[in-house]
Design a protein around this motif. Sequence first.
Motif, mmCIF file in Angstrom:
data_model
loop_
_atom_site.group_PDB
_atom_site.id
_atom_site.type_symbol
_atom_site.label_atom_id
_atom_site.label_comp_id
_atom_site.label_asym_id
_atom_site.label_seq_id
_atom_site.Cartn_x
_atom_site.Cartn_y
_atom_site.Cartn_z
ATOM 1 N N TYR A 1 -18.962 -8.642 -32.829
ATOM 2 C CA TYR A 1 -19.279 -7.577 -31.885
ATOM 3 C C TYR A 1 -18.293 -7.506 -30.723
ATOM 4 O O TYR A 1 -17.936 -6.419 -30.274
ATOM 5 C CB TYR A 1 -20.690 -7.754 -31.334
ATOM 6 N N SER A 2 -17.857 -8.636 -30.215
ATOM 7 C CA SER A 2 -16.938 -8.600 -29.070
ATOM 8 C C SER A 2 -15.610 -7.959 -29.465
ATOM 9 O O SER A 2 -15.031 -7.181 -28.696
ATOM 10 C CB SER A 2 -16.715 -10.003 -28.512
ATOM 11 N N GLU A 3 -15.144 -8.247 -30.676
ATOM 12 C CA GLU A 3 -13.894 -7.642 -31.152
ATOM 13 C C GLU A 3 -14.059 -6.139 -31.384
ATOM 14 O O GLU A 3 -13.182 -5.345 -31.024
ATOM 15 C CB GLU A 3 -13.471 -8.325 -32.455
ATOM 16 N N GLN A 4 -15.193 -5.752 -31.968
ATOM 17 C CA GLN A 4 -15.449 -4.325 -32.199
ATOM 18 C C GLN A 4 -15.536 -3.558 -30.882
ATOM 19 O O GLN A 4 -14.990 -2.456 -30.759
ATOM 20 C CB GLN A 4 -16.751 -4.140 -32.968
ATOM 21 N N ALA A 5 -16.209 -4.141 -29.906
ATOM 22 C CA ALA A 5 -16.345 -3.481 -28.604
ATOM 23 C C ALA A 5 -14.976 -3.293 -27.958
ATOM 24 O O ALA A 5 -14.687 -2.235 -27.393
ATOM 25 C CB ALA A 5 -17.261 -4.302 -27.689
ATOM 26 N N GLU A 6 -14.128 -4.301 -28.066
ATOM 27 C CA GLU A 6 -12.792 -4.194 -27.487
ATOM 28 C C GLU A 6 -11.964 -3.128 -28.207
ATOM 29 O O GLU A 6 -11.222 -2.370 -27.565
ATOM 30 C CB GLU A 6 -12.086 -5.556 -27.558
ATOM 31 N N ASN A 7 -12.089 -3.032 -29.534
ATOM 32 C CA ASN A 7 -11.365 -2.002 -30.284
ATOM 33 C C ASN A 7 -11.788 -0.591 -29.857
ATOM 34 O O ASN A 7 -10.943 0.297 -29.711
ATOM 35 C CB ASN A 7 -11.569 -2.181 -31.785
ATOM 36 N N HIS A 8 -13.071 -0.390 -29.688
ATOM 37 C CA HIS A 8 -13.554 0.935 -29.257
ATOM 38 C C HIS A 8 -13.136 1.233 -27.820
ATOM 39 O O HIS A 8 -12.811 2.377 -27.491
ATOM 40 C CB HIS A 8 -15.070 1.034 -29.410
ATOM 41 N N ARG A 9 -13.138 0.220 -26.959
ATOM 42 C CA ARG A 9 -12.705 0.438 -25.588
ATOM 43 C C ARG A 9 -11.223 0.804 -25.543
ATOM 44 O O ARG A 9 -10.819 1.711 -24.823
ATOM 45 C CB ARG A 9 -12.961 -0.809 -24.742
ATOM 46 N N ASN A 10 -10.409 0.127 -26.367
ATOM 47 C CA ASN A 10 -8.980 0.455 -26.437
ATOM 48 C C ASN A 10 -8.770 1.870 -26.985
ATOM 49 O O ASN A 10 -7.892 2.598 -26.511
ATOM 50 C CB ASN A 10 -8.232 -0.556 -27.298
ATOM 51 N N ALA A 11 -9.561 2.238 -27.988
ATOM 52 C CA ALA A 11 -9.446 3.591 -28.550
ATOM 53 C C ALA A 11 -9.788 4.633 -27.492
ATOM 54 O O ALA A 11 -9.106 5.654 -27.374
ATOM 55 C CB ALA A 11 -10.370 3.735 -29.759
ATOM 56 N N SER A 12 -10.816 4.372 -26.710
ATOM 57 C CA SER A 12 -11.190 5.299 -25.645
ATOM 58 C C SER A 12 -10.061 5.441 -24.630
ATOM 59 O O SER A 12 -9.756 6.560 -24.189
ATOM 60 C CB SER A 12 -12.458 4.795 -24.950
ATOM 61 N N ALA A 13 -9.428 4.335 -24.282
ATOM 62 C CA ALA A 13 -8.320 4.386 -23.320
ATOM 63 C C ALA A 13 -7.130 5.163 -23.891
ATOM 64 O O ALA A 13 -6.469 5.922 -23.169
ATOM 65 C CB ALA A 13 -7.891 2.971 -22.954
#
Length: 190
Positions: free
Chosen positions: A87-99
């Motif tokens: 989950y922590s890796e997935q959350a970071e991937n989505h946050r990077n995509a949003s940025a």
Amino acid sequence: MKTEQKSLLQSWRHELSILMRAHYSRSIIIRRMNYILGVPVIFISMAVASYIFFTINHNPSFWVKMIAGMLLLLSAILTSLQTFLKYSEQAENHRNASARYQSLHNAVDQRLAFAPKDERSLVDWCDKLRDRCDELNLEVPNVAKEDIPVPAQPVRKTTVRKASLPVTNGVDADGLPDPDYDTPFEDREK
């Protein structure tokens, strides 16, 4: 900049805004799921460790040992789920995509604010932006349909009538019928 070109850039801006918000909201949801799995593991592990530490010199009953063993098993299951789901890796991937979508969104905003002098440079810029969007769409994780924000209902424009003089016989000062006028009781037909 022609109106069709401006309209195209505004539609791209809108799509980028939706994707940016969808990935950001997804990152928040996944981060919360990580906490939902992680925080109980901490407390269960702490409780079992405390139990083992305080019962070293004592001989607890069979059921107390079973409860401690079950809690330890639950802690191991939650920890393995947390590791497997990443989950922590997935959350970071989505946050990077949003940025990254926000970066493209800002580029479109800048282009709308500062239109190019010639049409050819706008066409080249749009081609590059489209290529960057296509590459980004292939690189980022997918978002679920329910994560895509629903646009708010458009606000209806209402016309405000100008203030008029007192109404007489159901007609206002402009000579228009007043829809709120109620015929006085004595004027009603019998």
